[in-house]
Design a protein around this motif. Structure first.
Motif, PDB file in Angstrom:
ATOM      1  N   ARG A  11      -0.875   2.716  -8.759  1.00  0.00           N
ATOM      2  CA  ARG A  11      -1.219   3.799  -9.669  1.00  0.00           C
ATOM      3  C   ARG A  11      -0.976   5.108  -8.956  1.00  0.00           C
ATOM      4  N   SER A  12      -0.835   6.141  -9.724  1.00  0.00           N
ATOM      5  CA  SER A  12      -0.721   7.468  -9.131  1.00  0.00           C
ATOM      6  C   SER A  12      -1.706   8.379  -9.838  1.00  0.00           C
ATOM      7  N   GLY A  13      -2.088   9.415  -9.140  1.00  0.00           N
ATOM      8  CA  GLY A  13      -3.043  10.365  -9.679  1.00  0.00           C
ATOM      9  C   GLY A  13      -2.946  11.684  -8.948  1.00  0.00           C
ATOM     10  N   THR A  14      -3.696  12.633  -9.423  1.00  0.00           N
ATOM     11  CA  THR A  14      -3.696  13.982  -8.870  1.00  0.00           C
ATOM     12  C   THR A  14      -4.967  14.202  -8.072  1.00  0.00           C
ATOM     13  N   GLY A  59      -8.065   7.558   5.462  1.00  0.00           N
ATOM     14  CA  GLY A  59      -8.135   7.392   6.907  1.00  0.00           C
ATOM     15  C   GLY A  59      -8.037   8.734   7.602  1.00  0.00           C
ATOM     16  N   GLY A  60      -8.399   8.782   8.825  1.00  0.00           N
ATOM     17  CA  GLY A  60      -8.363  10.024   9.568  1.00  0.00           C
ATOM     18  C   GLY A  60      -9.646  10.823   9.397  1.00  0.00           C
ATOM     19  N   LEU A  61      -9.599  12.058   9.850  1.00  0.00           N
ATOM     20  CA  LEU A  61     -10.767  12.928   9.793  1.00  0.00           C
ATOM     21  C   LEU A  61     -10.851  13.646   8.448  1.00  0.00           C
ATOM     22  N   PRO A  62     -12.048  13.789   7.899  1.00  0.00           N
ATOM     23  CA  PRO A  62     -12.198  14.499   6.627  1.00  0.00           C
ATOM     24  C   PRO A  62     -11.738  15.950   6.678  1.00  0.00           C
ATOM     25  N   SER A  63     -11.759  16.558   7.855  1.00  0.00           N
ATOM     26  CA  SER A  63     -11.314  17.951   7.966  1.00  0.00           C
ATOM     27  C   SER A  63      -9.805  18.092   7.770  1.00  0.00           C
ATOM     28  N   HIS A  64      -9.052  16.998   7.898  1.00  0.00           N
ATOM     29  CA  HIS A  64      -7.602  17.033   7.741  1.00  0.00           C
ATOM     30  C   HIS A  64      -7.152  16.726   6.315  1.00  0.00           C
ATOM     31  N   TYR A  65      -8.069  16.308   5.450  1.00  0.00           N
ATOM     32  CA  TYR A  65      -7.691  15.941   4.085  1.00  0.00           C
ATOM     33  C   TYR A  65      -7.047  17.101   3.338  1.00  0.00           C
ATOM     34  N   ALA A  66      -7.609  18.291   3.473  1.00  0.00           N
ATOM     35  CA  ALA A  66      -7.101  19.449   2.731  1.00  0.00           C
ATOM     36  C   ALA A  66      -5.676  19.806   3.143  1.00  0.00           C
ATOM     37  N   ASN A  67      -5.351  19.653   4.416  1.00  0.00           N
ATOM     38  CA  ASN A  67      -3.999  19.974   4.883  1.00  0.00           C
ATOM     39  C   ASN A  67      -2.990  18.906   4.476  1.00  0.00           C
ATOM     40  N   ARG A  68      -3.361  17.649   4.599  1.00  0.00           N
ATOM     41  CA  ARG A  68      -2.435  16.561   4.296  1.00  0.00           C
ATOM     42  C   ARG A  68      -2.283  16.305   2.801  1.00  0.00           C
ATOM     43  N   TYR A  69      -3.366  16.494   2.058  1.00  0.00           N
ATOM     44  CA  TYR A  69      -3.358  16.238   0.617  1.00  0.00           C
ATOM     45  C   TYR A  69      -3.968  17.442  -0.113  1.00  0.00           C
ATOM     46  N   PRO A  70      -3.185  18.498  -0.353  1.00  0.00           N
ATOM     47  CA  PRO A  70      -3.733  19.679  -1.028  1.00  0.00           C
ATOM     48  C   PRO A  70      -4.128  19.362  -2.470  1.00  0.00           C
ATOM     49  N   LEU A  71      -5.023  20.179  -3.019  1.00  0.00           N
ATOM     50  CA  LEU A  71      -5.444  19.990  -4.402  1.00  0.00           C
ATOM     51  C   LEU A  71      -4.237  20.092  -5.322  1.00  0.00           C
ATOM     52  N   LEU A  74       0.229  14.952  -5.903  1.00  0.00           N
ATOM     53  CA  LEU A  74       0.303  13.622  -6.489  1.00  0.00           C
ATOM     54  C   LEU A  74       0.257  12.579  -5.387  1.00  0.00           C
ATOM     55  N   VAL A  75      -0.648  11.607  -5.503  1.00  0.00           N
ATOM     56  CA  VAL A  75      -0.763  10.531  -4.532  1.00  0.00           C
ATOM     57  C   VAL A  75      -0.649   9.197  -5.264  1.00  0.00           C
TER      58      VAL A  75
END
Length: 148
Positions: A11-14, A59-71, A74-75
C-alpha cells in the motif's frame, strides 16, 4: 521490493505527521491494489478499515523522521499475505472451531438445544478474549513494514 510475486500486500500513503513511535500515514484515499480496484479484494482493506491512519515504524531515531520522510511525502509499506492469512485464521476460524467442537460435544451428550446455543456463543466470546490476551505483545508480526 518486487511486488509481482504476490507474496505481499503493498500500500502507499501520504505522511501526515511524525510521532515518537513512527510515521503517521494517511491511507484512506488510496486504492490498495488492482484486485481491490476491480472489486474482488485482496485483504488490504484490513489495514485501513478501522482507522484511515496507520503508524509505521521506519527504524532509526525519531529525530530523523522529519528529514527522511517530510510531511506530504509518499511512502509505501507492506504486509505479508501469509501474515494476513494467519491473522484471519486466528481471529475468525480458531474461535469458531472451538465453539463448534464444544457445542457439538454437548449436543452429542443429549444436552438441550438452548444450552448448546448458549454454550456455542459463550465459548466464542471466551475464546476471543483469550486470543486477545495471548496475542498481546505479539502483534508486531502483523504490523505494516515500510518499504520506501
Amino acid at each position: 521490493m518486487n511486488t509481482t510475486n504476490c507474496k505481499a500486500i503493498v500500500r502507499s500513503g501520504t505522511v501526515i505527521a511524525h510521532s515518537t513511535t513512527g510515521l503517521v500515514v494517511d491511507v484512506s484515499s488510496n486504492v490498495a491494489c488492482q484486485r481491490c480496484a476491480e472489486g474482488r479484494g485482496c485483504g488490504a482493506g484490513l489495514l485501513a478499515r478501522r482507522q484511515p491512519h496507520t503508524v509505521i515504524d521506519p527504524g532509526g531515531l525519531p529525530s530523523h523522521y522529519a528529514n527522511r520522510y517530510p510531511l506530504g511525502s509518499l511512502v509505501s509499506f507492506t504486509v505479508e499475505k501469509s501474515d494476513v492469512s494467519v491473522l484471519a485464521l486466528l481471529v475468525y476460524a480458531l474461535p469458531l472451531l472451538f465453539s463448534i467442537i464444544i457445542s457439538g460435544a454437548a449436543a452429542g451428550r443429549g444436552v438441550s438445544d438452548w444450552f448448546c446455543a448458549l454454550l456455542f456463543f459463550s465459548t466464542l466470546i471466551v475464546s476471543m478474549v483469550i486470543l486477545k490476551y495471548l496475542l498481546r505483545g505479539r502483534v508486531e508480526r502483523f504490523r505494516p513494514r515500510l518499504v520506501s
